[in-house]
Design an enzyme around this catalytic site. Structure first.
Site, PDB file in Angstrom:
ATOM      1  N   THR A 152       0.853  -1.185   0.000  1.00  0.00           N
ATOM      2  CA  THR A 152       0.000   0.000   0.000  1.00  0.00           C
ATOM      3  C   THR A 152       0.890   1.236   0.000  1.00  0.00           C
ATOM      4  O   THR A 152       1.800   1.338   0.824  1.00  0.00           O
ATOM      5  CB  THR A 152      -0.891   0.015   1.255  1.00  0.00           C
ATOM      6  OG1 THR A 152      -1.524  -1.256   1.379  1.00  0.00           O
ATOM      7  CG2 THR A 152      -1.947   1.098   1.154  1.00  0.00           C
ATOM      8  N   LYS A 194       2.208   4.724   0.826  1.00  0.00           N
ATOM      9  CA  LYS A 194       2.087   5.646   1.955  1.00  0.00           C
ATOM     10  C   LYS A 194       2.942   6.883   1.666  1.00  0.00           C
ATOM     11  O   LYS A 194       3.905   6.776   0.923  1.00  0.00           O
ATOM     12  CB  LYS A 194       2.579   4.981   3.249  1.00  0.00           C
ATOM     13  CG  LYS A 194       1.969   3.620   3.551  1.00  0.00           C
ATOM     14  CD  LYS A 194       0.557   3.722   4.065  1.00  0.00           C
ATOM     15  CE  LYS A 194       0.014   2.340   4.447  1.00  0.00           C
ATOM     16  NZ  LYS A 194      -1.370   2.381   4.901  1.00  0.00           N
ATOM     17  N   LYS A 209      -0.743   7.679   2.952  1.00  0.00           N
ATOM     18  CA  LYS A 209      -1.964   7.330   2.229  1.00  0.00           C
ATOM     19  C   LYS A 209      -2.636   8.555   1.612  1.00  0.00           C
ATOM     20  O   LYS A 209      -3.302   8.441   0.586  1.00  0.00           O
ATOM     21  CB  LYS A 209      -2.928   6.570   3.134  1.00  0.00           C
ATOM     22  CG  LYS A 209      -3.325   7.285   4.409  1.00  0.00           C
ATOM     23  CD  LYS A 209      -4.489   6.591   5.091  1.00  0.00           C
ATOM     24  CE  LYS A 209      -4.093   5.317   5.802  1.00  0.00           C
ATOM     25  NZ  LYS A 209      -5.226   4.739   6.546  1.00  0.00           N
ATOM     26  N   LYS A 234      -0.900  -0.683  -4.229  1.00  0.00           N
ATOM     27  CA  LYS A 234      -2.313  -0.481  -3.896  1.00  0.00           C
ATOM     28  C   LYS A 234      -2.594   0.966  -3.524  1.00  0.00           C
ATOM     29  O   LYS A 234      -1.837   1.580  -2.778  1.00  0.00           O
ATOM     30  CB  LYS A 234      -2.674  -1.398  -2.716  1.00  0.00           C
ATOM     31  CG  LYS A 234      -4.035  -1.147  -2.096  1.00  0.00           C
ATOM     32  CD  LYS A 234      -4.269  -2.089  -0.921  1.00  0.00           C
ATOM     33  CE  LYS A 234      -5.552  -1.765  -0.203  1.00  0.00           C
ATOM     34  NZ  LYS A 234      -5.497  -0.502   0.554  1.00  0.00           N
ATOM     35  N   ASP A 237      -4.563   3.371  -1.186  1.00  0.00           N
ATOM     36  CA  ASP A 237      -5.186   3.195   0.116  1.00  0.00           C
ATOM     37  C   ASP A 237      -6.695   3.331  -0.033  1.00  0.00           C
ATOM     38  O   ASP A 237      -7.185   3.955  -0.981  1.00  0.00           O
ATOM     39  CB  ASP A 237      -4.646   4.212   1.121  1.00  0.00           C
ATOM     40  CG  ASP A 237      -4.613   3.627   2.517  1.00  0.00           C
ATOM     41  OD1 ASP A 237      -5.681   3.617   3.157  1.00  0.00           O
ATOM     42  OD2 ASP A 237      -3.558   3.151   2.955  1.00  0.00           O
ATOM     43  N   GLU A 238      -7.425   2.750   0.916  1.00  0.00           N
ATOM     44  CA  GLU A 238      -8.890   2.710   0.771  1.00  0.00           C
ATOM     45  C   GLU A 238      -9.519   4.093   0.748  1.00  0.00           C
ATOM     46  O   GLU A 238     -10.581   4.282   0.165  1.00  0.00           O
ATOM     47  CB  GLU A 238      -9.513   1.864   1.891  1.00  0.00           C
ATOM     48  CG  GLU A 238      -9.319   2.389   3.301  1.00  0.00           C
ATOM     49  CD  GLU A 238      -8.001   1.959   3.926  1.00  0.00           C
ATOM     50  OE1 GLU A 238      -7.829   2.197   5.136  1.00  0.00           O
ATOM     51  OE2 GLU A 238      -7.135   1.406   3.214  1.00  0.00           O
ATOM     52  N   HIS A 254     -11.396  -3.879  -0.623  1.00  0.00           N
ATOM     53  CA  HIS A 254     -10.973  -3.486   0.716  1.00  0.00           C
ATOM     54  C   HIS A 254     -12.189  -3.481   1.634  1.00  0.00           C
ATOM     55  O   HIS A 254     -13.287  -3.171   1.199  1.00  0.00           O
ATOM     56  CB  HIS A 254     -10.318  -2.094   0.700  1.00  0.00           C
ATOM     57  CG  HIS A 254      -9.582  -1.800   1.969  1.00  0.00           C
ATOM     58  ND1 HIS A 254     -10.227  -1.365   3.100  1.00  0.00           N
ATOM     59  CD2 HIS A 254      -8.273  -1.912   2.307  1.00  0.00           C
ATOM     60  CE1 HIS A 254      -9.335  -1.218   4.076  1.00  0.00           C
ATOM     61  NE2 HIS A 254      -8.146  -1.546   3.618  1.00  0.00           N
ATOM     62  N   ARG A 255     -11.963  -3.827   2.917  1.00  0.00           N
ATOM     63  CA  ARG A 255     -13.097  -3.996   3.836  1.00  0.00           C
ATOM     64  C   ARG A 255     -13.222  -2.846   4.839  1.00  0.00           C
ATOM     65  O   ARG A 255     -13.673  -3.054   5.960  1.00  0.00           O
ATOM     66  CB  ARG A 255     -12.974  -5.335   4.560  1.00  0.00           C
ATOM     67  CG  ARG A 255     -11.689  -5.509   5.372  1.00  0.00           C
ATOM     68  CD  ARG A 255     -11.652  -6.853   6.105  1.00  0.00           C
ATOM     69  NE  ARG A 255     -10.469  -6.952   6.953  1.00  0.00           N
ATOM     70  CZ  ARG A 255     -10.316  -7.844   7.926  1.00  0.00           C
ATOM     71  NH1 ARG A 255     -11.272  -8.732   8.154  1.00  0.00           N
ATOM     72  NH2 ARG A 255      -9.221  -7.883   8.661  1.00  0.00           N
ATOM     73  N   HIS A 275      -9.350  -8.201   1.824  1.00  0.00           N
ATOM     74  CA  HIS A 275      -8.523  -8.150   3.028  1.00  0.00           C
ATOM     75  C   HIS A 275      -9.122  -9.069   4.088  1.00  0.00           C
ATOM     76  O   HIS A 275     -10.320  -9.066   4.308  1.00  0.00           O
ATOM     77  CB  HIS A 275      -8.446  -6.708   3.539  1.00  0.00           C
ATOM     78  CG  HIS A 275      -7.619  -5.838   2.652  1.00  0.00           C
ATOM     79  ND1 HIS A 275      -6.427  -5.295   3.043  1.00  0.00           N
ATOM     80  CD2 HIS A 275      -7.796  -5.448   1.366  1.00  0.00           C
ATOM     81  CE1 HIS A 275      -5.903  -4.596   2.042  1.00  0.00           C
ATOM     82  NE2 HIS A 275      -6.731  -4.673   1.014  1.00  0.00           N
ATOM     83  N   SER A 328      -2.699  -8.000   5.376  1.00  0.00           N
ATOM     84  CA  SER A 328      -2.172  -6.640   5.323  1.00  0.00           C
ATOM     85  C   SER A 328      -2.330  -5.989   6.688  1.00  0.00           C
ATOM     86  O   SER A 328      -3.357  -6.157   7.336  1.00  0.00           O
ATOM     87  CB  SER A 328      -2.939  -5.844   4.252  1.00  0.00           C
ATOM     88  OG  SER A 328      -2.519  -4.505   4.228  1.00  0.00           O
TER      89      SER A 328
END
Length: 468
Positions: free
Chosen positions: A164, A166, A168, A192, A194-195, A285-286, A318, A370
């Site tokens: 991910t 960063k 973020k 990735k 970030d969400e 993503h959760r 995730h 993660s």
């Protein structure tokens, strides 16, 4: 005479049916019920069944216009929770006709709707669902699944590596793309969004998509490996979300991403259908899950959210790490990892699985580990998750003292060493640290990573644990 008798009746008269034989077409639910004092167990279980299906608080004359026996939910079994005072698991069977085909949204609106605010209960938690095969067949499920993803990426015999980016929030699109390139060049398979990276003033989505596509094509050309970046298509409207997915497809990238709980199941299923039709993988993503699933007595267990995601559609989700900074007990985590990946899962209460689940060849979902993991965790992660997983190191890549690309190299070397050792028959649980030390002799990048993170621990007990 009046055709019905007005007034309030005990729920258990109609909705508690211990003699009921469940059908193969029923949706079965296991609820953890914590009642108000003085309410008998049968009445509690029946109340849950009634309020999540056909019942209301009083008798109504329109009950006579339908067949309640055909449509009502039934509490068919109640068992006390070991080690808890006045707490029960209530098993409820719902007839299939209560639910719209292919709609996770409708299924949850009934089963975890108003009943969770019911005053007669102090707390209520949905522990597990058995989805009947006849209902599963009304869903498309994951856009592609595990085997198709491996074939698209041409990567076999090992877990996949991710990172991910960063910080973020706050990077410009060009700097963000540079960070992506460095990670992919160093040996990662994926990077990735970030969400919470959507389309903010510091980095609009279209700019990010363009710079990330440039980064992954450049990394592909240099390494000869297929690379991906999870471009987050989550947006304020379904139309905008699909617009972003269309642009990702036009760029020719392999994968997009969605926040399925904050975005909602209707949006998620819409995107999953688009991804299958257009050859895009879908990373899920959760974000927000712990609001729903972290408390042991109220809400919904993540294994239910995982089953719902497999129905709604996603190729990755995730799923906790067991060893990192985020919640997740080993047996529970492995239980829902199996529910995501396998075609048939036996009931196993020691891992929190209340029902046998047959997915009838619905594609599997790759679990993503993660959160607070680094190179010293690699042997444990390889042993716990096996090959069909994405191991995602954010700080564990970008926090490397020499930069992103050396951080990626360290992770790739550690992973390859663990896979090689496992294939040679070595025990990763016992020899893990030794395997990493041996590999670090040949990789200065890994040696530096080992030194930085040798003291890092997240020693907190999980909040959500199995019953004794």
């Amino acid at each position: 005479s009046v055709g019905f008798k007005a007034g309030v009746k005990d729920y258990k008269l109609n909705y508690y049916t211990p003699q009921y034989q469940t059908k193969d077409t029923d949706i079965l639910a296991a609820f953890r019920v914590t009642p108000q004092p003085g309410v008998p167990p049968e009445e509690r279980g029946a109340a849950v069944a009634a309020e999540s299906s056909t019942g209301t608080w009083t008798t109504v004359w329109t009950d006579g216009l339908t067949s309640l026996d055909r449509y009502k939910g039934r509490c068919y079994h109640i068992e006390p929770v070991v080690g808890e005072e006045d707490q029960y698991i209530a098993y409820v069977a719902y007839p299939l006709d209560l639910f719209e085909e292919g709609s996770v949204t409708n299924m949850f609106t009934s089963i975890v709707g108003n009943v969770f605010g019911f005053k007669a209960l102090r707390a209520l938690r949905l522990e597990d669902l058995r989805i009947p095969t006849s209902y599963i067949k009304t869903f498309q499920g994951p856009p592609h699944g595990i085997q198709v993803e491996r074939d698209k990426l041409n990567k076999y015999g090992r877990p996949l590596l991710g990172c991910t980016i960063k910080p973020k929030l706050g990077l410009s699109a060009k700097n963000y793309g540079r960070a992506v390139y460095e990670c992919l060049r160093g040996g990662l398979d994926f990077t990735k969004d970030d969400e919470n990276v959507n389309s903010q003033p510091f980095m609009r989505w279209r700019d990010r998509f363009l710079f990330c596509a440039e980064a992954l094509y450049k990394a592909q050309a240099e390494t000869g490996e297929i690379k991906g970046h999870y471009l987050n298509a989550t947006a304020g409207t379904c139309e905008e979300m699909i617009k972003r997915a269309v642009f990702a497809r036009e760029l020719g990238v392999p994968i997009v991403m969605h926040d399925y709980l904050t975005g909602g199941f209707t949006a998620n299923t819409t995107l999953a259908h688009y991804c299958r039709d257009n050859g895009l993988l879908l990373h899920i993503h959760r974000a927000m899950h712990a609001v729903i699933d972290r408390q042991k007595n109220h809400g919904m267990h993540f294994r239910v959210l995982a089953k719902a995601l497999r129905l709604s559609g996603g190729d990755h989700v995730h799923a906790g790490t067991v060893v990192g900074k985020l919640e997740g007990e080993r047996d529970i985590t492995l239980g829902f990892v199996d529910l995501l990946r396998d075609d048939f899962i036996e009931k196993d209460r020691s891992r929190g699985i209340y029902f046998t689940q047959d997915w009838v060849s619905l594609p599997g979902v790759i679990p993503v580990a993660s959160g607070g993991i680094h190179v010293w965790h690699m042997p444990a992660l390889t042993e716990i998750f096996g090959d069909d997983a994405v191991l995602q190191f954010g700080g564990g890549t970008l926090g490397h003292p020499w930069g992103n690309a050396p951080g990626a190299v360290a992770n790739r070397v550690a992973l390859e060493a663990c896979v090689k050792a496992r294939n040679e028959g070595r025990d990763l649980a016992v020899e893990g640290n030794e395997i990493i030390r041996e590999a670090s002799k040949w990789s200065p990048e890994l040696a530096a990573a080992c030194e930085v993170w040798k003291e890092i621990r997240f020693n907190f007990a999980a909040v959500d644990t199995l019953d004794p």
